[in-house]
Design a protein around this motif. Structure first.
Motif, short mmCIF file in Angstrom:
data_model
loop_
_atom_site.label_atom_id
_atom_site.label_comp_id
_atom_site.label_asym_id
_atom_site.label_seq_id
_atom_site.Cartn_x
_atom_site.Cartn_y
_atom_site.Cartn_z
N SER A 4 -13.47 22.04 -20.32
CA SER A 4 -12.25 22.80 -20.60
C SER A 4 -12.52 24.29 -20.48
CB SER A 4 -11.75 22.48 -22.00
OG SER A 4 -12.64 23.03 -22.96
N ILE A 5 -11.47 25.04 -20.33
CA ILE A 5 -11.58 26.50 -20.27
C ILE A 5 -12.16 27.03 -21.57
CG2 ILE A 5 -10.25 28.64 -20.11
CD1 ILE A 5 -10.63 27.15 -17.43
N MET A 6 -11.76 26.43 -22.71
CA MET A 6 -12.28 26.87 -24.00
C MET A 6 -13.79 26.62 -24.09
SD MET A 6 -11.64 28.47 -26.55
CE MET A 6 -11.00 28.63 -28.15
N SER A 7 -14.23 25.50 -23.59
CA SER A 7 -15.67 25.19 -23.57
C SER A 7 -16.43 26.20 -22.72
CB SER A 7 -15.87 23.77 -23.04
OG SER A 7 -17.23 23.52 -22.81
N SER A 12 -19.98 30.77 -22.50
CA SER A 12 -20.19 32.11 -21.94
C SER A 12 -20.43 33.13 -23.07
CB SER A 12 -18.98 32.57 -21.12
OG SER A 12 -18.82 31.75 -20.00
N ALA A 13 -19.67 33.00 -24.15
CA ALA A 13 -19.84 33.91 -25.28
C ALA A 13 -21.22 33.73 -25.92
CB ALA A 13 -18.75 33.67 -26.31
N ALA A 73 -19.30 26.15 -12.72
CA ALA A 73 -19.47 27.23 -13.71
C ALA A 73 -20.21 26.71 -14.94
CB ALA A 73 -18.12 27.80 -14.11
N ALA A 74 -19.85 25.54 -15.43
CA ALA A 74 -20.50 24.97 -16.61
C ALA A 74 -21.99 24.75 -16.36
CB ALA A 74 -19.83 23.66 -17.01
#
Length: 93
Positions: A4-7, A12-13, A73-74
Motif C-alpha cells: 500500500s501507499i501507506m506502507s 520510507s520514513a 519501490a518496496a
C-alpha cells in the motif's frame, strides 16, 4: 500482494530516520580522525556505489519482468534499509 501507499510511506520514513542515525555515527567516527576515519570515508563511497548498482539492476530486472512500480519501490526501500541497519549495527559496536 501489492504494497500500500501507506506502507511505502512508513518504510520510507523509517529509512530516512535510520539513515540519519548512520550519518551521525559515521560523522562522529570521521571527526575522531585517524585510520578508522579514513576507512570509514572509503567505505562510505564504496558502499553507496555498490548499493546503487545492485539495487538499480534489481529494479530494472523487476520492471522488465512486469512487476508493479509499488513492488519495485518496496523492494528498493527494503534493500536500502537492510544496508543502513547493517551499518548502524557495525557503527554502534
Amino acid at each position: 500482494m501489492t504494497p500500500s501507499i501507506m506502507s511505502l510511506f512508513m518504510n520510507s520514513a523509517f529509512l530516512a530516520m535510520e539513515a540519519q542515525q548512520v550519518v551521525w555515527l559515521r560523522m562522529m567516527r570521521v571527526a575522531a580522525g585517524g585510520a578508522s576515519a579514513d576507512r570509514e570515508l572509503s567505505r562510505m563511497a564504496t558502499e553507496k556505489m555498490q548499493a546503487a548498482i545492485q539495487l538499480g539492476t534489481a529494479a530494472t530486472l523487476a520492471a522488465v519482468g512486469g512487476n508493479s512500480s509499488e513492488r519495485i519501490a518496496a523492494n528498493a526501500i527494503r534493500g536500502y534499509r537492510s544496508r543502513v541497519r547493517a551499518n548502524r549495527r557495525r557503527l554502534t559496536k
